[in-house]
Design an enzyme around this catalytic site. Sequence first.
Site, PDB file in Angstrom:
ATOM      1  N   ILE A  93       0.863  -1.189   0.000  1.00  0.00           N
ATOM      2  CA  ILE A  93       0.000   0.000   0.000  1.00  0.00           C
ATOM      3  C   ILE A  93       0.895   1.233   0.000  1.00  0.00           C
ATOM      4  CG2 ILE A  93      -1.826   1.289   1.173  1.00  0.00           C
ATOM      5  CD1 ILE A  93      -2.701  -1.280   2.530  1.00  0.00           C
ATOM      6  N   THR A  94       0.789   2.052  -1.042  1.00  0.00           N
ATOM      7  CA  THR A  94       1.589   3.285  -1.057  1.00  0.00           C
ATOM      8  C   THR A  94       0.887   4.319  -0.172  1.00  0.00           C
ATOM      9  OG1 THR A  94       0.477   4.293  -2.969  1.00  0.00           O
ATOM     10  CG2 THR A  94       2.330   2.820  -3.438  1.00  0.00           C
ATOM     11  N   GLY A  95       1.697   5.155   0.477  1.00  0.00           N
ATOM     12  CA  GLY A  95       1.116   6.193   1.330  1.00  0.00           C
ATOM     13  C   GLY A  95       0.313   5.621   2.483  1.00  0.00           C
ATOM     14  N   ALA A  96       0.873   4.589   3.127  1.00  0.00           N
ATOM     15  CA  ALA A  96       0.145   3.957   4.232  1.00  0.00           C
ATOM     16  C   ALA A  96       0.469   4.615   5.570  1.00  0.00           C
ATOM     17  CB  ALA A  96       0.471   2.464   4.283  1.00  0.00           C
ATOM     18  N   SER A  98      -0.669   7.495   6.596  1.00  0.00           N
ATOM     19  CA  SER A  98      -1.766   8.298   7.156  1.00  0.00           C
ATOM     20  C   SER A  98      -3.058   8.021   6.395  1.00  0.00           C
ATOM     21  CB  SER A  98      -1.421   9.799   7.103  1.00  0.00           C
ATOM     22  OG  SER A  98      -1.539  10.277   5.792  1.00  0.00           O
ATOM     23  N   GLY A  99      -4.133   8.628   6.896  1.00  0.00           N
ATOM     24  CA  GLY A  99      -5.398   8.627   6.167  1.00  0.00           C
ATOM     25  C   GLY A  99      -5.896   7.275   5.701  1.00  0.00           C
ATOM     26  N   TYR A 245      -4.610  18.259  -9.159  1.00  0.00           N
ATOM     27  CA  TYR A 245      -4.944  17.039  -8.429  1.00  0.00           C
ATOM     28  C   TYR A 245      -5.991  16.234  -9.195  1.00  0.00           C
ATOM     29  CZ  TYR A 245      -7.290  14.181  -4.904  1.00  0.00           C
ATOM     30  OH  TYR A 245      -7.875  13.145  -4.219  1.00  0.00           O
TER      31      TYR A 245
HETATM   32  P1  NDP Z   1      -3.366  11.583   3.236  1.00  0.00           P
HETATM   33  O1  NDP Z   1      -2.639  12.846   2.989  1.00  0.00           O
HETATM   34  O2  NDP Z   1      -3.790  11.256   4.615  1.00  0.00           O
HETATM   35  O3  NDP Z   1      -2.504  10.367   2.695  1.00  0.00           O
HETATM   36  C1  NDP Z   1      -1.698  10.486   1.571  1.00  0.00           C
HETATM   37  C2  NDP Z   1      -0.504   9.588   1.716  1.00  0.00           C
HETATM   38  O4  NDP Z   1       0.317   9.756   0.557  1.00  0.00           O
HETATM   39  C3  NDP Z   1       0.372   9.944   2.926  1.00  0.00           C
HETATM   40  O5  NDP Z   1       0.751   8.742   3.548  1.00  0.00           O
HETATM   41  C4  NDP Z   1       1.570  10.622   2.290  1.00  0.00           C
HETATM   42  O6  NDP Z   1       2.784  10.455   2.991  1.00  0.00           O
HETATM   43  C5  NDP Z   1       1.647   9.857   0.980  1.00  0.00           C
HETATM   44  N1  NDP Z   1       2.495  10.542   0.017  1.00  0.00           N
HETATM   45  C6  NDP Z   1       2.407  11.803  -0.423  1.00  0.00           C
HETATM   46  N2  NDP Z   1       3.413  12.066  -1.269  1.00  0.00           N
HETATM   47  C7  NDP Z   1       4.157  10.943  -1.367  1.00  0.00           C
HETATM   48  C8  NDP Z   1       5.325  10.597  -2.069  1.00  0.00           C
HETATM   49  N3  NDP Z   1       5.972  11.460  -2.824  1.00  0.00           N
HETATM   50  N4  NDP Z   1       5.808   9.351  -1.938  1.00  0.00           N
HETATM   51  C9  NDP Z   1       5.184   8.459  -1.148  1.00  0.00           C
HETATM   52  N5  NDP Z   1       4.081   8.726  -0.451  1.00  0.00           N
HETATM   53  C10 NDP Z   1       3.577   9.967  -0.552  1.00  0.00           C
HETATM   54  O7  NDP Z   1      -4.623  11.612   2.237  1.00  0.00           O
HETATM   55  P2  NDP Z   1      -5.791  10.550   1.991  1.00  0.00           P
HETATM   56  O8  NDP Z   1      -5.649   9.392   2.871  1.00  0.00           O
HETATM   57  O9  NDP Z   1      -7.048  11.307   1.977  1.00  0.00           O
HETATM   58  O10 NDP Z   1      -5.495  10.131   0.482  1.00  0.00           O
HETATM   59  C11 NDP Z   1      -5.313   8.802   0.094  1.00  0.00           C
HETATM   60  C12 NDP Z   1      -5.915   8.585  -1.275  1.00  0.00           C
HETATM   61  O11 NDP Z   1      -7.316   8.755  -1.209  1.00  0.00           O
HETATM   62  C13 NDP Z   1      -5.414   9.557  -2.340  1.00  0.00           C
HETATM   63  O12 NDP Z   1      -5.179   8.850  -3.533  1.00  0.00           O
HETATM   64  C14 NDP Z   1      -6.587  10.507  -2.517  1.00  0.00           C
HETATM   65  O13 NDP Z   1      -6.601  11.031  -3.804  1.00  0.00           O
HETATM   66  C15 NDP Z   1      -7.727   9.553  -2.293  1.00  0.00           C
HETATM   67  N6  NDP Z   1      -9.004  10.174  -1.973  1.00  0.00           N
HETATM   68  C16 NDP Z   1      -9.144  10.895  -0.824  1.00  0.00           C
HETATM   69  C17 NDP Z   1     -10.355  11.487  -0.535  1.00  0.00           C
HETATM   70  C18 NDP Z   1     -10.567  12.284   0.676  1.00  0.00           C
HETATM   71  O14 NDP Z   1     -11.664  12.820   0.824  1.00  0.00           O
HETATM   72  N7  NDP Z   1      -9.598  12.428   1.559  1.00  0.00           N
HETATM   73  C19 NDP Z   1     -11.518  11.297  -1.419  1.00  0.00           C
HETATM   74  C20 NDP Z   1     -11.233  10.505  -2.590  1.00  0.00           C
HETATM   75  C21 NDP Z   1     -10.033   9.959  -2.822  1.00  0.00           C
HETATM   76  P3  NDP Z   1       3.181  11.350   4.277  1.00  0.00           P
HETATM   77  O15 NDP Z   1       2.433  10.734   5.408  1.00  0.00           O
HETATM   78  O16 NDP Z   1       4.648  11.159   4.356  1.00  0.00           O
HETATM   79  O17 NDP Z   1       2.748  12.736   3.963  1.00  0.00           O
HETATM   80 MG1  PMR Z   2     -16.595  18.911  -2.815  1.00  0.00          MG
HETATM   81  C1  PMR Z   2     -22.408  17.164  -3.825  1.00  0.00           C
HETATM   82  C2  PMR Z   2     -21.538  16.387  -3.311  1.00  0.00           C
HETATM   83  C3  PMR Z   2     -20.120  16.623  -3.091  1.00  0.00           C
HETATM   84  C4  PMR Z   2     -19.248  15.642  -2.781  1.00  0.00           C
HETATM   85  C5  PMR Z   2     -19.546  14.187  -2.604  1.00  0.00           C
HETATM   86  C6  PMR Z   2     -17.955  16.236  -2.663  1.00  0.00           C
HETATM   87  C7  PMR Z   2     -16.787  15.510  -2.400  1.00  0.00           C
HETATM   88  N1  PMR Z   2     -18.075  17.586  -2.880  1.00  0.00           N
HETATM   89  C8  PMR Z   2     -19.393  17.877  -3.146  1.00  0.00           C
HETATM   90  C9  PMR Z   2     -19.921  19.125  -3.418  1.00  0.00           C
HETATM   91  C10 PMR Z   2     -19.259  20.338  -3.286  1.00  0.00           C
HETATM   92  N2  PMR Z   2     -17.932  20.483  -3.045  1.00  0.00           N
HETATM   93  C11 PMR Z   2     -19.862  21.650  -3.399  1.00  0.00           C
HETATM   94  C12 PMR Z   2     -21.328  21.916  -3.682  1.00  0.00           C
HETATM   95  C13 PMR Z   2     -18.860  22.565  -3.194  1.00  0.00           C
HETATM   96  C14 PMR Z   2     -18.979  24.064  -3.159  1.00  0.00           C
HETATM   97  C15 PMR Z   2     -18.866  24.649  -4.494  1.00  0.00           C
HETATM   98  C16 PMR Z   2     -17.656  21.820  -2.974  1.00  0.00           C
HETATM   99  C17 PMR Z   2     -16.418  22.403  -2.735  1.00  0.00           C
HETATM  100  C18 PMR Z   2     -15.230  21.673  -2.562  1.00  0.00           C
HETATM  101  C19 PMR Z   2     -13.905  22.178  -2.392  1.00  0.00           C
HETATM  102  C20 PMR Z   2     -13.470  23.614  -2.333  1.00  0.00           C
HETATM  103  N3  PMR Z   2     -15.188  20.281  -2.550  1.00  0.00           N
HETATM  104  C21 PMR Z   2     -13.906  19.942  -2.382  1.00  0.00           C
HETATM  105  C22 PMR Z   2     -13.109  21.060  -2.294  1.00  0.00           C
HETATM  106  C23 PMR Z   2     -11.769  20.636  -2.133  1.00  0.00           C
HETATM  107  O1  PMR Z   2     -10.760  21.303  -2.016  1.00  0.00           O
HETATM  108  C24 PMR Z   2     -11.761  19.126  -2.153  1.00  0.00           C
HETATM  109  C25 PMR Z   2     -11.005  18.678  -3.362  1.00  0.00           C
HETATM  110  O2  PMR Z   2     -11.425  18.823  -4.485  1.00  0.00           O
HETATM  111  O3  PMR Z   2      -9.848  18.084  -3.099  1.00  0.00           O
HETATM  112  C26 PMR Z   2      -9.156  17.644  -4.230  1.00  0.00           C
HETATM  113  C27 PMR Z   2     -13.226  18.738  -2.271  1.00  0.00           C
HETATM  114  C28 PMR Z   2     -13.867  17.520  -2.252  1.00  0.00           C
HETATM  115  N4  PMR Z   2     -15.224  17.400  -2.439  1.00  0.00           N
HETATM  116  C29 PMR Z   2     -15.553  16.079  -2.327  1.00  0.00           C
HETATM  117  C30 PMR Z   2     -14.372  15.322  -2.083  1.00  0.00           C
HETATM  118  C31 PMR Z   2     -14.309  13.826  -1.940  1.00  0.00           C
HETATM  119  C32 PMR Z   2     -13.350  16.210  -2.026  1.00  0.00           C
HETATM  120  C33 PMR Z   2     -11.935  15.766  -1.750  1.00  0.00           C
HETATM  121  C34 PMR Z   2     -11.406  15.352  -3.073  1.00  0.00           C
HETATM  122  C35 PMR Z   2     -10.620  14.119  -3.273  1.00  0.00           C
HETATM  123  O4  PMR Z   2      -9.918  13.681  -2.416  1.00  0.00           O
HETATM  124  O5  PMR Z   2     -10.674  13.630  -4.393  1.00  0.00           O
END
Ligand code: NDP
Ligand code: PMR
Length: 370
Positions: A93-96, A98-99, A245
């Site tokens: 798992i890459t990036g394990a 956090s999160g 992104y």
């Molecule tokens: P986190 O920031 O918690 O986790 C990201 C992980 O990626 C961290 O472990 C970080 O390491 C690692 N990472 C970043 N850069 C590098 C690098 N250069 N080399 C190796 N590892 C790296 O974010 P999330 O858990 O939210 O994100 C995980 C996945 O989920 C991503 O692919 C994100 O796009 C996806 N995702 C997240 C959503 C959300 O709402 N959060 C929604 C949809 C998808 P370090 O701990 O060292 O910073």
């Molecule tokens: Mg978003 C209607 C549903 C919905 C959902 C499921 C997400 C998920 N978002 C929604 C709606 C909206 N967002 C609306 C109406 C707004 C106001 C215009 C909005 C705004 C917003 C911002 C500024 N949303 C965001 C951001 C981010 O900076 C986040 C992003 O794009 O990160 C890349 C984000 C997100 N919205 C989501 C999810 C899952 C994110 C995190 C994105 C990701 O990790 O892929």
Amino acid sequence: MALQAASLLPPAFSSITKEGKYNVSVKDSTLFGLSFSDHLKAHFTTSALTCKRGYSKEMGLVRAQQTMETTTPVVMKGTREGKKTLRKGSVIITGASSGLGLATAKSLAETGKWHIIMACRDFLKAERAAKSAGIAKENYTIMHLDLASLESVHQFVDNFRRSGRPLDVLVCNAAVYLPTANQPTFTAEGFELSVGTNHLGHFLLSRLLIEDLKNSDYPSKRLIIVGSITGNTNTLAGNVPPKAYKDSKVCNMLIMQEFHRRYHEETGITFASLYPGCIATTGLFREHIPLFRLLFPPFQRFITKGYVSEHEAGHRLAQVVSEPSLTKSGVYWSWNKNSSSFENRLSQEASDADKARKVWEISEKLVGLA
Ligand code: NDP
Ligand code: PMR
């Protein structure tokens, strides 16, 4: 030879010329959600990206109790009762650290059925994270991987192979999100950091490790690339900027499908992507302004209702890793309000086969595979 594919691709790539070296020109003002008029060029030679790699595959025999050093080439092992049980699966798992990645590692470790290779850029952080998540020592190994350096990706693959472990599942999870940057930052080889880390680093990693997945004798071999709703323009979330992104997530989802088309039939490997829900509390938003970090979780929890906890999201990704019912290849998984998985539909852009092929071909050149 110049490849002009900007109109067909997510705007992550603008032009590539190959004259002994690649000139990666980053010039589109909408390219990475950042405005910069001057061309920023990164030059690198393919030879700088290639080095000789020894492939060591010393596989040991199955031991009754698996330890961190144990290698397990045989899938089934006997028990005293005469029943056959499956050996521990081996998942990277890459990036394990956090999160989502950490929560998935925890969820899988708790089943006792998986050994997790935590591929992380910060070894100490990963060690602390694993400990504080309560993952038992015998269930994980940390290996260094910086996806923002192609050389590091090669080194990781070498080190992993030297460990002698099989590879049954690869999860491309790590990502960076730089919403407030007003200047681009770059990977070791000069790619914009989000696309370089989230897409290109993972693309090289997956291409190299596909060989290891092929060699696995595990009943279900999988390559999972974490996608997102925000990369899908058929959703409201997909229409909110910024770009870089989201481009990288489109690339992730396109590449998963291209892997499926190119490799599934021949190898039996399951290729999948997913949107685990909005995990609004993770480190992904660490670069965002404090007000955003404060309001985003309640906004997602109470307004969009898209919020999921890290625990729930980790459980979802763990299902895609290990559930026998989720072996269909080429699928983008999502979960409904009752937390039941379903095959979601990707946007037109994220399911464009022609674009996927072009992203694949250009990415091959950028990472030095073609
Ligand atoms: P986190 O920031 O918690 O986790 C990201 C992980 O990626 C961290 O472990 C970080 O390491 C690692 N990472 C970043 N850069 C590098 C690098 N250069 N080399 C190796 N590892 C790296 O974010 P999330 O858990 O939210 O994100 C995980 C996945 O989920 C991503 O692919 C994100 O796009 C996806 N995702 C997240 C959503 C959300 O709402 N959060 C929604 C949809 C998808 P370090 O701990 O060292 O910073
Ligand atoms: Mg978003 C209607 C549903 C919905 C959902 C499921 C997400 C998920 N978002 C929604 C709606 C909206 N967002 C609306 C109406 C707004 C106001 C215009 C909005 C705004 C917003 C911002 C500024 N949303 C965001 C951001 C981010 O900076 C986040 C992003 O794009 O990160 C890349 C984000 C997100 N919205 C989501 C999810 C899952 C994110 C995190 C994105 C990701 O990790 O892929």
